[in-house]
Enzyme design. Structure first.
Site, PDB file in Angstrom:
ATOM      1  N   LYS A  99       9.059  -6.953   6.187  1.00  0.00           N
ATOM      2  CA  LYS A  99       7.852  -6.385   6.801  1.00  0.00           C
ATOM      3  C   LYS A  99       6.781  -7.452   6.939  1.00  0.00           C
ATOM      4  O   LYS A  99       6.613  -8.288   6.043  1.00  0.00           O
ATOM      5  CB  LYS A  99       7.306  -5.235   5.939  1.00  0.00           C
ATOM      6  N   TYR A 102       5.907  -8.760  -0.835  1.00  0.00           N
ATOM      7  CA  TYR A 102       6.507  -8.672  -2.174  1.00  0.00           C
ATOM      8  C   TYR A 102       6.764 -10.060  -2.779  1.00  0.00           C
ATOM      9  O   TYR A 102       7.010 -10.166  -3.983  1.00  0.00           O
ATOM     10  CB  TYR A 102       7.825  -7.881  -2.155  1.00  0.00           C
ATOM     11  N   HIS A 147       3.925  -3.738   8.356  1.00  0.00           N
ATOM     12  CA  HIS A 147       3.854  -3.092   7.035  1.00  0.00           C
ATOM     13  C   HIS A 147       2.790  -1.987   6.990  1.00  0.00           C
ATOM     14  O   HIS A 147       3.021  -0.905   6.463  1.00  0.00           O
ATOM     15  CB  HIS A 147       3.559  -4.161   5.977  1.00  0.00           C
ATOM     16  N   ASP A 191      15.713  -3.505   1.130  1.00  0.00           N
ATOM     17  CA  ASP A 191      14.375  -3.419   1.720  1.00  0.00           C
ATOM     18  C   ASP A 191      13.442  -4.374   0.968  1.00  0.00           C
ATOM     19  O   ASP A 191      13.185  -4.198  -0.220  1.00  0.00           O
ATOM     20  CB  ASP A 191      13.857  -1.981   1.605  1.00  0.00           C
TER      21      ASP A 191
HETATM   22  P1  NAD Z   1      10.320   4.721  -6.168  1.00  0.00           P
HETATM   23  O1  NAD Z   1       9.924   6.085  -5.786  1.00  0.00           O
HETATM   24  O2  NAD Z   1      11.641   4.184  -5.744  1.00  0.00           O
HETATM   25  O3  NAD Z   1      10.172   4.667  -7.755  1.00  0.00           O
HETATM   26  C1  NAD Z   1      10.434   3.483  -8.461  1.00  0.00           C
HETATM   27  C2  NAD Z   1      10.223   3.707  -9.965  1.00  0.00           C
HETATM   28  O4  NAD Z   1      10.946   4.873 -10.399  1.00  0.00           O
HETATM   29  C3  NAD Z   1      10.827   2.529 -10.717  1.00  0.00           C
HETATM   30  O5  NAD Z   1       9.824   1.616 -11.044  1.00  0.00           O
HETATM   31  C4  NAD Z   1      11.442   3.140 -11.942  1.00  0.00           C
HETATM   32  O6  NAD Z   1      10.522   3.062 -12.985  1.00  0.00           O
HETATM   33  C5  NAD Z   1      11.640   4.591 -11.599  1.00  0.00           C
HETATM   34  N1  NAD Z   1      13.074   4.924 -11.433  1.00  0.00           N
HETATM   35  C6  NAD Z   1      13.899   4.558 -10.414  1.00  0.00           C
HETATM   36  N2  NAD Z   1      15.109   5.098 -10.575  1.00  0.00           N
HETATM   37  C7  NAD Z   1      15.063   5.831 -11.717  1.00  0.00           C
HETATM   38  C8  NAD Z   1      15.999   6.624 -12.394  1.00  0.00           C
HETATM   39  N3  NAD Z   1      17.236   6.790 -11.933  1.00  0.00           N
HETATM   40  N4  NAD Z   1      15.612   7.224 -13.563  1.00  0.00           N
HETATM   41  C9  NAD Z   1      14.350   7.068 -14.028  1.00  0.00           C
HETATM   42  N5  NAD Z   1      13.408   6.340 -13.414  1.00  0.00           N
HETATM   43  C10 NAD Z   1      13.768   5.721 -12.260  1.00  0.00           C
HETATM   44  O7  NAD Z   1       9.124   3.747  -5.721  1.00  0.00           O
HETATM   45  P2  NAD Z   1       9.006   2.434  -4.868  1.00  0.00           P
HETATM   46  O8  NAD Z   1       9.744   1.305  -5.472  1.00  0.00           O
HETATM   47  O9  NAD Z   1       7.567   2.216  -4.631  1.00  0.00           O
HETATM   48  O10 NAD Z   1       9.663   2.821  -3.463  1.00  0.00           O
HETATM   49  C11 NAD Z   1      10.969   2.428  -3.067  1.00  0.00           C
HETATM   50  C12 NAD Z   1      10.925   1.267  -2.101  1.00  0.00           C
HETATM   51  O11 NAD Z   1      10.170   1.618  -0.936  1.00  0.00           O
HETATM   52  C13 NAD Z   1      10.172   0.041  -2.637  1.00  0.00           C
HETATM   53  O12 NAD Z   1      10.890  -0.659  -3.610  1.00  0.00           O
HETATM   54  C14 NAD Z   1       9.923  -0.703  -1.365  1.00  0.00           C
HETATM   55  O13 NAD Z   1      11.109  -1.348  -0.936  1.00  0.00           O
HETATM   56  C15 NAD Z   1       9.549   0.443  -0.429  1.00  0.00           C
HETATM   57  N6  NAD Z   1       8.069   0.668  -0.349  1.00  0.00           N
HETATM   58  C16 NAD Z   1       7.443   0.500   0.849  1.00  0.00           C
HETATM   59  C17 NAD Z   1       6.087   0.706   0.973  1.00  0.00           C
HETATM   60  C18 NAD Z   1       5.422   0.532   2.307  1.00  0.00           C
HETATM   61  O14 NAD Z   1       4.182   0.522   2.370  1.00  0.00           O
HETATM   62  N7  NAD Z   1       6.163   0.408   3.381  1.00  0.00           N
HETATM   63  C19 NAD Z   1       5.320   1.096  -0.134  1.00  0.00           C
HETATM   64  C20 NAD Z   1       5.973   1.258  -1.358  1.00  0.00           C
HETATM   65  C21 NAD Z   1       7.345   1.074  -1.447  1.00  0.00           C
END
Ligand code: NAD
Length: 279
Positions: free
Chosen positions: A74, A49, A107, A44
């Protein structure tokens, strides 16, 4: 084995993928390469980004057959006008080095910008499917009334709605509105962008099961039927987030996690009704 979900256009999407928000452009090829080595086949990304080229480089170097990969991008918030949708989609394909993208999303709806006209944007994005270079069109951060409006005015139902969902913000209204229309939910920020990881209830379940808190939370999403793509830049965590299919939470464990919902207070991201960022 990662299960697939059949979308309302009959295409299939892997239920677990890898997120790339905040993966710096210069490190993206290396990080996505690791994700592909671990076994992730769904990536994704987003124009916003700034790392589509890195995703493309990792895909090109991987040698993995195109049909085994699922790639989402997106539309950036500055490109909602129909001509810009088509131009920026072409740029996305070029940056990713792909002839066809699996999924392209609006997005954010941006109801306070472009005179509130996200309907023309949806017509342009969904129209990309006809020429064969996009397989599936969807939206992100669409509230129930945004969905009603685009479906009512165009008759075209998005295949997915990518929205914030995690134990502190279950976002059931937007999930239910999506489900009513047969739209699959993608849960972004599945770990609450890290916020939910220290929760005591989740830590308790994790300790009892000999799993990590991240695995418990991600398994909860999987059992709810949502699509997730957690992000991490650490190989160990990327690996751990991929190990979700050799255990199952009990109904009581699911209920205990459900009870952590804080409603609107639990949001970690902006509200889609007011989000108005332009690059
Ligand atoms: P997430 O909930 O996946 O959390 C990411 C954070 O959690 C990381 O920075 C890391 O520090 C921590 N983490 C991940 N795995 C871990 C583990 N096993 N143990 C400990 N800590 C851990 O947050 P995200 O990245 O914002 O969301 C996932 C994906 O969703 C994004 O990368 C992106 O692709 C998408 N996204 C989309 C939108 C949108 O508006 N459509 C907004 C935000 C994110």
């Amino acid at each position: 084995m990662v299960p697939t979900i059949t979308l309302n256009d009959q295409t299939q999407i892997p239920q677990l993928g890898f997120g790339t928000y905040l993966v710096p452009p210069e490190q993206t090829a290396e990080i996505v390469d690791q994700a592909l080595q671990i076994g992730y086949r769904h990536i994704d990304t987003a124009q916003m980004y700034g790392n589509e080229e890195g995703v493309g480089a990792a895909i090109a170097a991987s040698g993995i057959a195109r049909e085994e990969l699922y790639v989402t991008s997106k539309l950036n918030t500055g490109d909602h006008r129909p001509d810009n949708v088509r131009r920026s989609f072409d740029e996305t394909l070029a940056k990713l080095g792909l002839e066809q993208l699996d999924l392209f999303l609006i997005h954010w709806p941006l109801p306070t910008l472009y005179g509130g006209d996200y309907v023309s944007t949806w017509k342009a994005v969904s129209g990309l499917v006809a020429d064969g270079r996009l397989r599936t069109a969807g939206v992100s951060n669409f509230q129930p009334d945004h969905l009603e409006r685009i479906i009512g005015e165009t008759g075209v139902v998005p295949a997915v709605n990518q929205i914030e969902v995690h134990p502190y913000f279950r976002n059931e209204e937007a999930r239910a509105a999506s489900a009513r229309h047969g739209i699959a939910v993608e849960a972004w920020g599945p770990l609450g962008q890290g916020n939910v990881l220290d929760d005591e209830v989740i830590a308790g379940i994790a300790a009892q099961r000999g799993r990590t808190s991240a695995q418990i939370i991600l398994r909860w999403h999987i059992q709810r039927g949502d699509i997730v793509f957690p992000k991490s830049m650490r190989r160990q965590r990327m690996q751990e987030n991929f190990q979700l299919f050799d255990f199952e939470l009990s109904a009581d464990e699911v209920k205990a996690i459900d009870a952590l919902d804080r409603g609107a207070e639990g949001r970690v991201g902006p509200h889609p009704d007011t989000f108005a960022y332009l690059p």
